[in-house]
Design an enzyme around this catalytic site. Structure first.
Site, mmCIF file in Angstrom:
data_model
loop_
_atom_site.group_PDB
_atom_site.id
_atom_site.type_symbol
_atom_site.label_atom_id
_atom_site.label_comp_id
_atom_site.label_asym_id
_atom_site.label_seq_id
_atom_site.Cartn_x
_atom_site.Cartn_y
_atom_site.Cartn_z
ATOM 1 N N PRO A 60 0.823 -1.216 0.000
ATOM 2 C CA PRO A 60 0.000 0.000 0.000
ATOM 3 C C PRO A 60 0.850 1.255 0.000
ATOM 4 O O PRO A 60 1.924 1.304 0.594
ATOM 5 C CB PRO A 60 -0.800 -0.141 1.297
ATOM 6 C CG PRO A 60 -0.809 -1.590 1.599
ATOM 7 C CD PRO A 60 0.506 -2.109 1.118
ATOM 8 N N GLU A 61 0.346 2.269 -0.691
ATOM 9 C CA GLU A 61 1.016 3.572 -0.699
ATOM 10 C C GLU A 61 0.577 4.356 0.535
ATOM 11 O O GLU A 61 -0.389 4.015 1.229
ATOM 12 C CB GLU A 61 0.629 4.336 -1.968
ATOM 13 C CG GLU A 61 0.704 3.520 -3.235
ATOM 14 C CD GLU A 61 2.085 3.483 -3.865
ATOM 15 O OE1 GLU A 61 2.845 4.448 -3.741
ATOM 16 O OE2 GLU A 61 2.401 2.462 -4.508
ATOM 17 N N ASN A 64 5.367 1.647 -4.934
ATOM 18 C CA ASN A 64 5.816 1.382 -6.294
ATOM 19 C C ASN A 64 5.026 2.156 -7.346
ATOM 20 O O ASN A 64 5.551 2.510 -8.401
ATOM 21 C CB ASN A 64 5.738 -0.123 -6.576
ATOM 22 C CG ASN A 64 6.700 -0.545 -7.654
ATOM 23 O OD1 ASN A 64 7.813 -0.045 -7.729
ATOM 24 N ND2 ASN A 64 6.269 -1.465 -8.500
ATOM 25 N N ARG A 94 10.726 -5.195 -8.092
ATOM 26 C CA ARG A 94 9.384 -4.634 -8.255
ATOM 27 C C ARG A 94 9.180 -4.232 -9.717
ATOM 28 O O ARG A 94 10.098 -3.704 -10.348
ATOM 29 C CB ARG A 94 9.187 -3.416 -7.364
ATOM 30 C CG ARG A 94 9.228 -3.717 -5.869
ATOM 31 C CD ARG A 94 9.052 -2.427 -5.079
ATOM 32 N NE ARG A 94 8.984 -2.665 -3.653
ATOM 33 C CZ ARG A 94 10.031 -2.672 -2.837
ATOM 34 N NH1 ARG A 94 11.243 -2.489 -3.340
ATOM 35 N NH2 ARG A 94 9.887 -2.890 -1.540
ATOM 36 N N LYS A 151 3.990 4.277 6.198
ATOM 37 C CA LYS A 151 3.141 3.122 5.903
ATOM 38 C C LYS A 151 2.803 2.321 7.166
ATOM 39 O O LYS A 151 2.317 1.203 7.088
ATOM 40 C CB LYS A 151 3.830 2.228 4.879
ATOM 41 C CG LYS A 151 4.064 2.930 3.536
ATOM 42 C CD LYS A 151 4.679 1.983 2.546
ATOM 43 C CE LYS A 151 4.962 2.696 1.232
ATOM 44 N NZ LYS A 151 5.511 1.786 0.211
#
Length: 264
Positions: free
Chosen positions: A2-3, A165, A250, A51
């Site tokens: 999650p961002e 990402n 990623r 986060k």
């Protein structure tokens, strides 16, 4: 993973459901804290830090969680069916008289002293969505290792906290450089602009209640992101097919026409 905007919204939901109310149910389903009982304690606040999610309770205790790849917190009303996943994936249950917060697949869940929160979040750089946000400090942190690729530096939460990402790829596109460009090779003005753009984009997506993250400003279907997830599809600016390659394990996206710099 999650961002920062997703974590911020999750913490806001938990705060609205729990803050100011005594817990009527407490169940931490991790071996180390399985016997801990928070029942009767009032939730003081639920705060995001990068986060990480910090739920603070009276008596100087904090429940620290990190969602990582697929963890989630859901809030349910009395009698509402829990829909976050199978019961064996539940790691935490925090209930009040009118709401129940359920944490699914939480890879990090620990009960710590509130006075010791720095032990788990003290290493983080300025929080893009927090009161400590400092664009100049974030830019300086990014430049601390001049040889490091910009994409990797943006994902390092010690530099600035909250980028994942998706935003990594989008910010490199907006800066018109590839994610493999060393930060030391960028013009002096670029890193402050990247840091400011990161904060602006995350803040804009906090206020957007739709389920779709948007970095382009367009509401045209399929035009929510400039490059992320658009491999082999036309760049929204120039029409060149977007490319994809791994960076630090990623998937990373860029436009070979709009972005200059090294590529794999």
């Amino acid at each position: 993973m999650p961002e920062g905007d997703s974590v911020h919204r999750a913490a806001a939901r938990l705060h609205a459901a729990l803050a100011g109310k005594p817990l009527t149910r407490s169940d931490l389903r991790v071996p180390r804290f399985a016997t801990a009982d928070l029942t009767g304690r009032t939730t003081l606040d639920v705060t995001p830090r990068g986060k990480h999610v910090l739920a603070r309770f009276e008596g100087g205790l904090t429940l620290h969680s990190h969602l990582r790849m697929d963890g989630a917190w859901h809030v349910f009303a009395p009698g509402e069916k829990w829909r976050g996943g199978p019961s064996y994936e539940i790691r935490a249950i925090l209930g009040t008289a009118d709401r129940t917060a359920v944490g699914y697949r939480l890879p990090v869940l620990e009960l710590i002293r509130t006075a010791e929160e720095d032990r788990v979040v003290g290493h983080l750089g300025p929080d893009l969505l927090g009161p400590d946000w400092d664009a100049a400090r974030a830019a300086a942190n990014l430049l601390a290792d001049p040889e490091r690729p910009l994409g990797e530096a943006l994902l390092d939460q010690r530099n600035l906290a909250g980028i994942g990402n998706v935003y990594k790829s989008e910010l490199c596109f907006l800066a018109q450089v590839t994610p493999w460009t060393p930060v030391g090779a960028l013009p002096e003005s670029v890193l402050p602009r990247v840091a400011a753009a990161a904060q602006r984009l995350l803040a804009a997506n906090i206020g957007d209640r739709s389920s779709t993250r948007n970095t382009t400003g367009s509401r045209h279907p399929g035009h929510d992101l400039f490059v992320y997830g658009r491999a082999r599809r036309p760049c929204l600016r120039c029409g060149t097919p977007v490319r994809q390659a791994p960076q630090d394990d990623r998937p990373t996206y860029w436009c070979p026409q709009c972005q200059t710099g090294p590529t794999p």
